[in-house]
Design a protein around this motif. Structure first.
Motif, mmCIF file in Angstrom:
data_model
loop_
_atom_site.group_PDB
_atom_site.id
_atom_site.type_symbol
_atom_site.label_atom_id
_atom_site.label_comp_id
_atom_site.label_asym_id
_atom_site.label_seq_id
_atom_site.Cartn_x
_atom_site.Cartn_y
_atom_site.Cartn_z
ATOM 1 N N LEU A 90 0.860 -1.190 0.000
ATOM 2 C CA LEU A 90 0.000 0.000 0.000
ATOM 3 C C LEU A 90 0.889 1.231 0.000
ATOM 4 C CD1 LEU A 90 -2.900 1.187 0.160
ATOM 5 C CD2 LEU A 90 -2.583 1.306 2.631
ATOM 6 N N ALA A 91 0.519 2.194 -0.824
ATOM 7 C CA ALA A 91 1.280 3.443 -0.871
ATOM 8 C C ALA A 91 0.899 4.335 0.298
ATOM 9 C CB ALA A 91 0.984 4.177 -2.175
ATOM 10 N N ILE A 92 1.858 5.073 0.785
ATOM 11 C CA ILE A 92 1.565 6.126 1.756
ATOM 12 C C ILE A 92 2.295 7.390 1.335
ATOM 13 C CG2 ILE A 92 1.087 4.649 3.738
ATOM 14 C CD1 ILE A 92 4.026 5.228 4.598
ATOM 15 N N GLY A 93 1.710 8.510 1.709
ATOM 16 C CA GLY A 93 2.373 9.782 1.468
ATOM 17 C C GLY A 93 2.954 10.239 2.778
ATOM 18 N N ALA A 94 2.505 11.392 3.237
ATOM 19 C CA ALA A 94 3.005 11.927 4.497
ATOM 20 C C ALA A 94 2.221 11.381 5.685
ATOM 21 C CB ALA A 94 2.934 13.452 4.473
ATOM 22 N N ARG A 95 1.231 10.558 5.428
ATOM 23 C CA ARG A 95 0.365 9.960 6.460
ATOM 24 C C ARG A 95 -0.312 11.018 7.316
ATOM 25 N NH1 ARG A 95 2.304 4.307 8.778
ATOM 26 N NH2 ARG A 95 0.173 3.794 8.234
ATOM 27 N N THR A 96 -0.816 12.055 6.677
ATOM 28 C CA THR A 96 -1.613 13.039 7.418
ATOM 29 C C THR A 96 -2.986 12.483 7.729
ATOM 30 O OG1 THR A 96 -2.151 14.008 5.301
ATOM 31 C CG2 THR A 96 -0.570 15.198 6.626
ATOM 32 N N LYS A 97 -3.384 11.461 6.959
ATOM 33 C CA LYS A 97 -4.658 10.787 7.225
ATOM 34 C C LYS A 97 -4.322 9.336 7.507
ATOM 35 C CE LYS A 97 -5.326 14.139 3.961
ATOM 36 N NZ LYS A 97 -4.392 14.453 2.863
ATOM 37 N N PRO A 98 -3.599 9.069 8.648
ATOM 38 C CA PRO A 98 -2.987 7.761 8.855
ATOM 39 C C PRO A 98 -4.001 6.617 8.933
ATOM 40 C CG PRO A 98 -2.640 9.204 10.758
ATOM 41 C CD PRO A 98 -3.266 10.031 9.705
ATOM 42 N N ARG A 99 -5.251 6.887 9.310
ATOM 43 C CA ARG A 99 -6.221 5.798 9.415
ATOM 44 C C ARG A 99 -6.391 5.086 8.072
ATOM 45 N NH1 ARG A 99 -8.100 1.933 9.311
ATOM 46 N NH2 ARG A 99 -9.927 0.980 10.273
ATOM 47 N N LEU A 100 -6.207 5.849 7.006
ATOM 48 C CA LEU A 100 -6.464 5.299 5.677
ATOM 49 C C LEU A 100 -5.421 4.278 5.262
ATOM 50 C CD1 LEU A 100 -7.486 8.606 3.953
ATOM 51 C CD2 LEU A 100 -8.946 6.866 4.961
ATOM 52 N N SER A 101 -4.256 4.328 5.905
ATOM 53 C CA SER A 101 -3.227 3.367 5.552
ATOM 54 C C SER A 101 -2.910 2.452 6.739
ATOM 55 C CB SER A 101 -1.966 4.089 5.060
ATOM 56 O OG SER A 101 -1.606 5.105 5.963
ATOM 57 N N ALA A 102 -3.805 2.424 7.737
ATOM 58 C CA ALA A 102 -3.635 1.516 8.868
ATOM 59 C C ALA A 102 -4.210 0.171 8.457
ATOM 60 C CB ALA A 102 -4.356 2.062 10.095
ATOM 61 N N VAL A 103 -3.373 -0.696 7.921
ATOM 62 C CA VAL A 103 -3.859 -1.958 7.389
ATOM 63 C C VAL A 103 -3.143 -3.114 8.078
ATOM 64 C CG1 VAL A 103 -4.638 -1.138 5.143
ATOM 65 C CG2 VAL A 103 -2.235 -1.646 5.497
ATOM 66 N N ALA A 104 -3.483 -4.346 7.691
ATOM 67 C CA ALA A 104 -2.915 -5.538 8.332
ATOM 68 C C ALA A 104 -1.390 -5.514 8.271
ATOM 69 C CB ALA A 104 -3.460 -6.780 7.633
ATOM 70 N N PRO A 105 -0.719 -6.146 9.273
ATOM 71 C CA PRO A 105 0.750 -6.079 9.346
ATOM 72 C C PRO A 105 1.456 -6.763 8.175
ATOM 73 C CG PRO A 105 -0.188 -7.439 11.122
ATOM 74 C CD PRO A 105 -1.329 -6.791 10.433
ATOM 75 N N ASP A 106 0.788 -7.645 7.442
ATOM 76 C CA ASP A 106 1.485 -8.296 6.329
ATOM 77 C C ASP A 106 1.563 -7.391 5.093
ATOM 78 O OD1 ASP A 106 -1.230 -8.423 5.773
ATOM 79 O OD2 ASP A 106 -1.008 -10.239 4.557
ATOM 80 N N VAL A 107 1.027 -6.194 5.189
ATOM 81 C CA VAL A 107 1.074 -5.281 4.047
ATOM 82 C C VAL A 107 2.350 -4.449 4.106
ATOM 83 C CG1 VAL A 107 -0.029 -3.332 2.908
ATOM 84 C CG2 VAL A 107 -1.436 -5.162 3.883
ATOM 85 N N THR A 108 3.131 -4.473 3.033
ATOM 86 C CA THR A 108 4.345 -3.670 2.957
ATOM 87 C C THR A 108 3.974 -2.258 2.529
ATOM 88 O OG1 THR A 108 5.606 -5.611 2.322
ATOM 89 C CG2 THR A 108 6.591 -3.469 1.823
ATOM 90 N N LEU A 109 4.386 -1.281 3.293
ATOM 91 C CA LEU A 109 4.070 0.109 2.946
ATOM 92 C C LEU A 109 5.147 0.672 2.015
ATOM 93 C CD1 LEU A 109 2.772 1.488 6.362
ATOM 94 C CD2 LEU A 109 1.446 0.641 4.414
ATOM 95 N N ALA A 143 4.195 12.003 -7.109
ATOM 96 C CA ALA A 143 3.102 11.814 -6.150
ATOM 97 C C ALA A 143 3.446 12.267 -4.736
ATOM 98 C CB ALA A 143 2.675 10.348 -6.139
ATOM 99 N N GLY A 144 4.728 12.171 -4.372
ATOM 100 C CA GLY A 144 5.099 12.523 -3.004
ATOM 101 C C GLY A 144 5.361 14.003 -2.797
ATOM 102 N N THR A 145 5.145 14.810 -3.820
ATOM 103 C CA THR A 145 5.406 16.247 -3.678
ATOM 104 C C THR A 145 4.460 16.850 -2.642
ATOM 105 O OG1 THR A 145 5.852 16.243 -6.049
ATOM 106 C CG2 THR A 145 5.693 18.399 -4.973
ATOM 107 N N PRO A 146 5.004 17.592 -1.669
ATOM 108 C CA PRO A 146 4.110 18.224 -0.694
ATOM 109 C C PRO A 146 3.227 19.276 -1.371
ATOM 110 C CG PRO A 146 6.412 18.279 0.042
ATOM 111 C CD PRO A 146 6.424 17.826 -1.385
ATOM 112 N N LEU A 147 1.974 19.301 -0.977
ATOM 113 C CA LEU A 147 1.046 20.295 -1.520
ATOM 114 C C LEU A 147 1.550 21.708 -1.282
ATOM 115 C CD1 LEU A 147 -2.307 18.749 -0.338
ATOM 116 C CD2 LEU A 147 -1.563 19.034 -2.699
ATOM 117 N N ARG A 148 2.223 21.873 -0.155
ATOM 118 C CA ARG A 148 2.743 23.188 0.214
ATOM 119 C C ARG A 148 3.668 23.716 -0.879
ATOM 120 N NH1 ARG A 148 4.865 21.938 5.547
ATOM 121 N NH2 ARG A 148 6.275 20.801 4.214
ATOM 122 N N GLU A 149 4.537 22.818 -1.366
ATOM 123 C CA GLU A 149 5.489 23.207 -2.408
ATOM 124 C C GLU A 149 4.736 23.564 -3.706
ATOM 125 O OE1 GLU A 149 8.593 20.289 -3.057
ATOM 126 O OE2 GLU A 149 8.803 20.910 -5.150
#
Ligand code: FAD
Ligand code: FAD
Lengths: 352, 490
Positions: free
Chosen positions: A24-43, A66-72
């Motif tokens: 599963l892809a993650i960005g800055a994890r500002t919405k961490p619940r969305l990427s809180a998945v089972a431990p066998d998932v490689t982030l 994709a990883g560019t901060p919105l701020r930038e």
């Protein structure tokens, strides 16, 4: 859970997807619940995939990793008098472009010209087979192929990992002016939201503030015109014009979610203005807080503790509790589309 | 993945079962009846279908699709047949399902600013139905007086106001559709926001390859209060292009920015007796719109920009009649070109806006080298070109030479980083060019998605993807409705 993989090129991103059976892809994890998945998932973190790769102000488009901060991105666009009109959230918290598309979270500015779905033009992504593909286009208008970039809005990284995105942008209006319109209750709020949205003023943003005692109405356009429009609006709905600094602080607090409980669940809902009074009542019984945006078409709800239902489908962005409350029914086609893009189920399901 | 149909299909049994769904008067199967459906707005392609079904209710459409699925008979949804890319051309041995009688506006919610319509509703009928609330439906293809919302949804159709308002997809909030499998799905809803993936966004623009839209929820916008429309003539196309750049750079966001070249002007002035500034190689049309206070503030800025761009003459519309006349000339330009030449092809490529000048120069060179005249009318604000390639279909080889030039123009658009279609869709006409935009992995991804919605490849097979068999190329020309003066091309 192992440390996330950190690809720094698009080829490495594709290799990272292929490297594990579940990712599963993650960005800055500002919405961490969305990427809180089972431990066998490689982030797979996209933070190493950062930077604007193409920006042509006279095209009204930019392409960024994709990883560019919105701020930038916001700063780069602002330097050329442009912006993403849908006011993405959590600029200061470091939210990424990819995470924002995956969550489908558009801010107050989505009222006038539309949300993320109306500005995404193209996506280069890694599908579940590990192939890097680009769909959509890099020009403001393109009708070739299925509109997969739009489908990805709100897809939570469950159908593909974005590597690079192309967006349309608009010229930033010369000036803005914010009105504060007090309301007695949610019914009064609905009435103003509905009446103002259908009026001739081309309103830029129309929100019910978390204090629930006032509507914030933002105008944007040539400086000379805004006070004239504001004067007419104030004859229809009593209220006041906010000083520029007050207005800026108001919108920045909303953008950075400063009104929310630090530890409780933060949820996103889609609604209509008519559903607002019932939602406001439910939130009140749970001692929660509520920011209604997009003229009453979207809401963020912050609660002190998890609850079972808000009476409408809701997605948990942050904090404890299940990912979905009253999960919206998946269309019968969902499983087939998931298989088409991710035949080996490398990405978690939307339910998790 | 092949979109051809298994040989298990039994046309006789199919037609018998068709008769159990619809009364005989609503099943067209005689050669004379079918002739009217043989082509769409791209008259170069003609194929007779097995039959044409004329359903009147959603239940009938669903039953028809389920029958096609059970009998493995391909089907093509059809609105008004104005597609310019061969999208609604029938499939040999297949069923055409016409949706014109599903033309009810089911619901207008003025407070929530939306309308729920059936697919056969005509584009302008939506705005007509909501005008009394001060609302309008923004997408405005120039075929709008005749094309259907179902066709608009299938092609994600555009118009003159896409820069500011986007395409059809940006205005579709919800959809009910019967998929090629016979399953009925509902996407989206009344809210302008959504949770989860954007299913509506995926469905819009599917070119009829996923299934048939039965019910569409459209967002409505308050009608713009006032307009400021300027027509400016320039000695050279380059100058007109520079004026567009200056407007874009100024921070203004006009509702429309359009350009017509000399040949298109010649045609338009003959057709609608419009008088354009003399000696001009290009005419620019720019329109501001919005609340009167906003337009009043922006108007001097636009007028100054245009004055500084060195036009031969700039004419602001002084009233609604003059504005209508400017748009009439613009919107009639394509059918007007029909007066200059017995036949023509309309192309629909997109280039990055800053390369418009270069693109037009190269089109002029290619057209000179081929000895083929080419008129240009285009959405300058979007970089969306509509070159009109003129030829005489009775001259041996003329159509083929015109097709070659059209192909070169599409290749140029892709090479410049643009697209083979801005708004008319890939259809039959451009399916061989899809592979110039997408590599094998990308095409495979698109195929897999198509198969997810339509595993048997029954919905509009042979379109969009370079597979299946192409019907014979006949000749180009005006759509019958254009010849009748009912519609014009943009
Ligand atoms: C109190 C607090 C604690 C924090 N703790 C941490 C911490 O421990 N670790 C940390 O890293 N940050 C932390 N942060 C930072 C914060 O969580 C991030 O900045 C977050 O804003 C940005 O995440 P995002 O928007 O980029 O998307 P994310 O929140 O990372 O992801 C959102 C969704 O988008 C999907 N997604 C993201 N990128 C892609 C992509 N390229 N393709 C497809 N799908 C994608 C994800 O799968 C997920 O479903 C913390 C912040 C706060 C305020
Ligand atoms: C003179 C002229 C001017 C034009 N100007 C413009 C313009 O400015 N902008 C623009 O974008 N286009 C323009 N077009 C092209 C055309 O009008 C549009 O593509 C229009 O949307 C087609 O609508 P229709 O009802 O005629 O659909 P049809 O031609 O009947 O069908 C078009 C496609 O949609 C599919 N379809 C139809 N109904 C449904 C349904 N209910 N569900 C699923 N699929 C369906 C068909 O299978 C086909 O693939 C023009 C055409 C002409 C002839």
């Amino acid at each position: 859970m192992n440390a996330p993989l950190t690809p720094t090129t698009l080829a490495e991103l594709a290799a990272a997807v292929r490297s594990a059976p579940r990712v599963l892809a993650i960005g800055a994890r500002t919405k961490p619940r969305l990427s809180a998945v089972a431990p066998d998932v490689t982030l797979i973190s996209t933070l190493g995939l950062s930077g604007i790769t193409e920006y042509q102000p006279d095209e009204f488009t930019f392409t960024a990793l994709a990883g560019t901060p919105l701020r930038e991105i916001a700063a780069t666009l602002a330097a050329r008098g442009q912006y993403l009109p849908f006011d993405p959230y959590l600029l200061d918290a470091g939210a990424t472009l990819g995470g924002t598309l995956a969550v489908g979270l558009s801010g107050p500015g989505r009222f006038r010209f539309g949300g993320l779905r109306d500005f995404i033009l193209g996506v280069r992504f890694v599908d579940g087979t590990g192939r890097l593909v680009r769909l959509g286009g890099k020009v403001v208008k393109n009708a070739a192929g299925f509109d997969v970039p739009k489908f990805f809005v709100g897809s939570l990284g469950r159908f593909g990992v974005f590597g690079e995105l192309t967006f349309k942008v608009f010229p930033r209006p010369a000036a803005t002016l914010t009105l504060r319109l007090p309301v007695a209750d949610a019914n009064a709020a609905t009435q103003i939201l509905t009446a103002a949205a259908g009026a001739r003023w081309e309103i830029d943003a129309l929100d019910l503030l978390p204090s629930t005692d006032a509507i914030a109405l933002r105008l944007a356009g040539p400086a000379a015109a805004l006070p004239l429009l504001a004067a007419e609006i104030l004859t229809r709905f009593p209220g006041e014009i906010l000083a520029a600094a007050t207005a800026d602080a108001l919108w920045a607090d909303l953008r950075e979610l400063r009104w929310t409980f630090a530890d409780g669940p933060l949820l996103k809902l889609a609604l209509t203005p008519a559903q607002l009074p019932a939602l406001a009542a439910t939130v009140r019984t749970h001692a929660g807080r509520l920011h209604v945006t997009a003229g009453g078409n979207a809401a963020l709800v912050s609660l002190p503790a998890p609850i079972a239902s808000l009476g409408l489908p809701a997605l948990t962005l942050r904090g404890p509790g299940p990912l979905w409350l009253d999960a919206p029914a998946s269309p019968v086609i969902a499983a087939a589309v998931k298989t088409a893009l991710d035949p080996q189920n490398r990405f978690p399901s939307l339910a998790a | 993945m092949s979109s051809t149909v298994t040989s298990a299909a039994d046309p006789t049994r199919f037609l018998r079962r068709l008769g159990e769904i619809l009364p005989p008067a609503r099943v067209l199967a005689g050669p004379a009846q079918l002739a009217a459906y043989e082509s769409d707005g791209l008259t170069a392609f003609r194929t007779a279908p097995l039959a044409v079904a004329v359903p009147e209710t959603q239940a009938e459409v669903i039953a028809l699709v389920r029958l096609c699925h059970a009998e493995k008979i391909p089907f093509v949804a059809r609105g008004s047949g104005t597609s310019l890319s061969g999208g609604s051309t029938p499939v040999a041995g297949g069923l055409v399902i016409t949706l014109n009688r599903l033309n009810r506006i089911l619901r207008v919610d003025a407070a929530q600013r939306l309308a729920v319509v059936e697919p056969g509703v005509i584009n302008t009928a939506v705005t007509l139905a909501v005008a009394s609330y001060g609302l309008h439906y923004a997408p405005d293809p120039s075929s709008q007086s005749i094309c259907t919302i179902g066709g608009n949804v299938a092609f994600n159709s555009g118009g003159a106001h896409c820069l500011k308002y986007g395409m059809t997809s940006n205005h579709v909030l919800g959809l009910k559709a019967v998929l090629a499998t016979g399953e009925v799905v509902e996407f989206g809803g009344a809210s302008r926001e959504q949770l989860g993936p954007d299913w509506c966004g995926l469905f819009v623009g599917n070119e009829g390859l996923f299934g048939i839209a039965l019910e569409i929820t459209l967002q409505l916008l308050p009608r713009a209060e006032v307009f400021h429309t300027v027509l400016a003539g320039y000695r050279t196309l380059e100058q007109a292009g520079d004026a567009v750049s200056a407007i874009i750079a100024s921070g203004l966001l006009p509702g429309a920015i359009e350009i017509m070249d000399a040949l298109a002007l010649e045609a338009a002035s003959a057709a609608v007796h419009a008088e354009y500034p003399p000696g001009c190689e290009a005419v620019l049309i720019v329109e501001l719109e919005g609340p009167r206070e906003v337009v009043a503030a922006q108007r001097p800025q636009l007028d100054a920009l245009i004055a500084a761009s060195g036009p031969v003459e700039a004419r602001p519309a002084r009233d609604a009649t003059e504005r209508a006349a400017i748009w009439k000339g613009r919107k009639s330009a394509f059918s007007a070109v029909g007066r200059l030449s017995p036949d023509f092809i309309v192309q629909d490529g997109v280039v990055p806006r800053r390369r418009l000048g270069e693109a037009l120069r190269r089109i002029a060179e290619m057209s000179r080298a081929a000895g083929i005249r080419c008129a240009n009318v285009f959405h300058a604000g979007d970089g969306n070109l509509h070159p009109l390639i003129l030829y005489n279909g009775t001259e041996p080889g003329a159509l083929e030479r015109a097709e070659i030039l059209a192909g070169k123009i599409l290749h140029m658009c892709v090479e410049m980083g643009g697209s083979i279609t801005g708004e008319h869709g890939v259809g039959l006409e451009k399916r061989d060019y899809l592979a110039t935009m997408f590599n094998a992995d990308e095409l495979d991804c698109l195929h897999r998605l198509r198969a997810a919605f339509d595993p048997l490849g029954l919905a509009n097979p042979g379109k969009m993807f370079p597979d299946g068999t192409a019907p014979a190329l006949a000749q180009h020309g005006l759509h019958p409705l254009e010849k009748a003066g009912l519609i014009s091309r943009e």
